[in-house]
Design an enzyme around this catalytic site. Structure first.
Site: not given
Ligand code: NAD
Ligand code: ZN
Ligand code: ZN
Length: 403
Positions: A48-50, A70-71, A100, A103, A106, A114, A118, A178, A397
């Site tokens: 994942c990108h994270t 994490h995925e 959990c 809390c 939850c 959580c 969290r 994820c 993915r």
């Molecule tokens: P990814 O890199 O596969 O996809 C991101 C897309 O965004 C790409 O296609 C990229 O070209 C595009 N992009 C970047 N900047 C841009 C802009 N300014 N305008 C338009 N498009 C733009 O990533 P992913 O795995 O799909 O993750 C996406 C985001 O979600 C990441 O920031 C990731 O960390 C986040 N995320 C958050 C959670 C959460 O729970 N909040 C969970 C998972 C991932």
């Molecule tokens: Zn993720």
């Molecule tokens: Zn909890």
């Protein structure tokens, strides 16, 4: 009980020794799970990108050496004292944010934040004793998001482990732990479009296309995909994205382009990029009076969200979510079932081959389609390829096979 229960397991793990340097497959020692912990044999994990942000450590603070990931999906190897919710042999998905069960969060029907479990991106140790369960020659290797799935075995708090249907194919449902659930839930649970809504999705990676999938399931009539990478548009058509906007093609802000396309703005927007400008555009492109924008992307650590307060006075709503507001243990098994419905219906079509199958097919398109998110698969030894693909913006993915 497994033969390895209570013992240290030696296995392979991909260790990030330094920021931005290729991961190195090392032999690590994984300590047995302690009180309220579970040790899992990981079978599949995806990137994942994270993971990439915390590996690059350019826009985020990170600790090293660390085992990222994490995925994933896997099977419980053994459990620590006090664990009753899962047992050796159960099929599970690890989740970066926990539940959990006790809390205030939850117990609330509105929150999945959580208090105990969290998401915490800085912690590299277990909550119970503030120690790592991974080591090489006695030297600790740190955890990531409480999951560290780039290892053949890992230890998690039981609250971060979702028990799923043992018939679910683990090579597919790993991606539900994820990104896809996050995007799907951001639309279905937080943006909540109604039938016929217009929805803008910023970022067409797996998370954004999970959000688009949610819009399709909710019956949205227009799904506008926004991305800087035009190569993403072709793939996104499979996810019901009906129109595409590349902000680079316009001299004016993308929120103005979308407002013109939709007679004042979209009903809902979901931001899945992590880019602060996209977050602001995602908010400013929703219709006044009723528009709702949801932020999902993980922002740069110094990012500041700036918009004129009148945008709020004009009755636009801004929200954000982790993991699509799903409670990992209570809700994730039902997301897996949304995919299993599709698998079940597909096999009945195969068996029937009658006009009834056409009706079932119509039902089928209402079910969660997971396969189309998996564009690449690599063996564990080639895990760095998954990073290269994500950095090049290729595919959605990449599933990493541990065996
Ligand atoms: P990814 O890199 O596969 O996809 C991101 C897309 O965004 C790409 O296609 C990229 O070209 C595009 N992009 C970047 N900047 C841009 C802009 N300014 N305008 C338009 N498009 C733009 O990533 P992913 O795995 O799909 O993750 C996406 C985001 O979600 C990441 O920031 C990731 O960390 C986040 N995320 C958050 C959670 C959460 O729970 N909040 C969970 C998972 C991932
Ligand atoms: Zn993720
Ligand atoms: Zn909890």
């Amino acid at each position: 009980m497994s033969a390895t229960a209570g013992q240290v397991i030696k296995c392979k793990a991909a260790v990030a020794w330094e920021a931005g340097k290729p991961l190195v497959i090392e032999e690590v020692e994984v300590a047995p799970p302690q009180k309220m912990e579970v040790r899992i044999k990981i079978l599949y994990t995806s990137l994942c990108h994270t993971d990439v942000y915390f590996w690059e450590a350019k826009a985020q603070d990170s600790v090293f050496p660390r085992i990222l990931g994490h995925e994933a999906s896997g099977i419980v190897e053994s459990v620590g004292e006090g664990v009753t919710e899962v047992a050796a042999g159960d099929h599970v998905l690890p989740v970066f944010t926990g539940e959990c069960g006790e809390c205030a969060h939850c117990k609330s029907t509105e929150s999945n934040m959580c208090s105990l479990l969290r998401i915490n991106t800085e912690r590299g140790v277990m909550i119970g004793d503030q120690k790592s369960r991974f080591s090489i020659n006695g030297k600790p290797i740190y955890h990531f998001l409480g999951t560290s799935t780039f290892s053949e075995y890992t230890v998690l708090h039981v609250g971060c482990v979702a028990k799923i249907n043992p018939l679910a194919p683990l090579d597919k449902v790993c991606v539900l732990s994820c990104g896809i659930s996050t995007g799907l839930g951001a639309t279905l649970n937080v943006a909540k479009p109604f039938k016929g809504s217009s929805v803008a999705v910023f970022g067409l990676g797996a998370v954004g296309l999970g959000a688009a999938e949610g819009a399709r399931l909710a019956g949205a009539s227009r799904v506008i995909g926004v991305d800087l990478n035009t190569a993403r548009f072709e793939e996104a058509k499979k996810f019901g994205v009906t129109e595409f906007v590349n902000p680079k093609d316009y001299s004016k802000p993308v929120q103005e382009v979308i407002a013109e396309m939709t007679d004042g703005g979209v009903d809902r927007s979901v931001e899945c990029t992590g880019n602060i400008n996209a977050m602001i555009s995602a908010f400013e492109c929703v219709h006044d009076g009723w528009g709702v924008a949801v932020l999902v992307g993980v922002p740069h650590k110094d990012a500041v969200f700036k918009t004129h307060p009148v945008n709020f006075l004009n009755e636009r709503t801004l929200k954000g979510t982790f993991f699509g507001n799903y409670k990992p243990r209570s809700d994730l098994p039902s997301v897996v079932e949304m995919y299993m419905n599709k698998v079940r219906l597909q096999s009945s079509i195969f068996n029937l081959q009658s006009s009834l199958s056409v009706n079932i097919w119509l039902l089928l398109v209402q079910e969660l389609e997971v396969e189309k998110f998996i564009t690449h698969t690599v063996p564990f030894a080639e895990i760095n390829k998954a990073f290269e693909l994500m950095l090049k913006g290729e595919g959605l993915r990449c599933v990493i096979r541990m065996e």
